[in-house]
Design a protein around this motif. Structure first.
Motif: not given
Length: 238
Positions: A76-87, A159-176
């Motif tokens: 699947x391909x996903x997209x969001x507007x800057x208004x939806x996810x920027x910041x 060094x990451x020990x066994x356990x739960x982690x969260x990969x974080x994505x932060x987007x900023x700017x303008x795009x189509x």
């Protein structure tokens, strides 16, 4: 005298019986069940999964250490507007089963927007306590080229020990919208089935961020943006 003779005879009979048993064991290779009883090979145990022996793909099959799912399923391909996810900080949970040295976050970049104006875009890793363990430099240039799955190096491996982690994505700017796109599973809403904060598998946090905070409150995980179609991104670790 008759009674004594009977006792001795019974004893001799017992001794002879024992000798015969021992003789039979010797003749059969030490197995009292008879010749050939110990020569047959034990049957091999049945393979899991009905005997097929098949196991699904693992990250190591593709020179990776972990992933949020088989990339073959990230169609699947996903997209969001800057208004939806920027910041906003978008989080995807990943569970490590063994200790690793985490050096890169792989992102499936599906499409680029040549006219985008991007800045202050980051990837990072939070642990189960909401502490930022590592992050990348600004990845804006890499989001403008090569729409493929590619690694984004952490500024400092950890060094990451066994356990739960969260990969974080932060987007900023303008795009189509629908030009800057990411590979995902398509399971935006259902991915969190059975889960509640702070353990959501896919969520967003905060607004107005220009860098990844040193700590976040995972109890504040939200699905409001997720439920608008911002489908769970595919990530891997190396």
């Amino acid at each position: 005298m008759r009674t004594r003779t009977t006792t001795v005879s019974a004893g001799l009979a017992a001794v002879l019986a024992a000798v015969l048993v021992l003789t039979g064991c010797t003749a059969s290779g030490g197995n009292p069940k008879g010749p050939g009883a110990g020569s047959a090979a034990a049957p091999a145990p049945a393979a899991p999964g009905g005997g097929s022996g098949y196991e699904g793909p693992r990250p190591q099959d593709q020179n990776l250490l972990a992933w949020t799912g088989d990339p073959n399923d990230a169609g699947h391909v996903t997209a969001q507007s800057a208004a939806g996810v920027a910041g906003r900080v978008t989080l995807v949970r990943i569970v490590l089963r063994e200790q690793i040295t985490w050096s890169n976050i792989w992102l499936g970049l599906a499409g680029i927007d040549p006219g985008a104006q991007l800045s202050q875009n980051y990837l990072g890793v939070y642990d189960a306590n909401g502490t930022l363990r590592a992050s990348t430099a600004d990845v804006s240039p890499q989001l403008m080229t090569d729409a493929i799955a590619k690694p984004f190096p952490l500024a400092k491996p950890f060094t990451a020990a066994p356990g739960t982690y969260f990969i974080a994505l932060l987007l900023n700017g303008t795009w189509a919208t629908n030009a800057l796109t990411l590979k995902s599973t398509g399971a935006g809403i259902s991915v969190n089935a059975g889960l509640t904060p702070p353990n959501l598998r896919y969520s967003t946090l905060l607004t107005g961020q220009t860098s990844l905070p040193a700590t976040v409150n995972l109890a504040e995980q939200s699905t409001s943006t997720i439920n608008t179609g911002w489908a769970s991104q595919w990530y891997a670790v190396s």
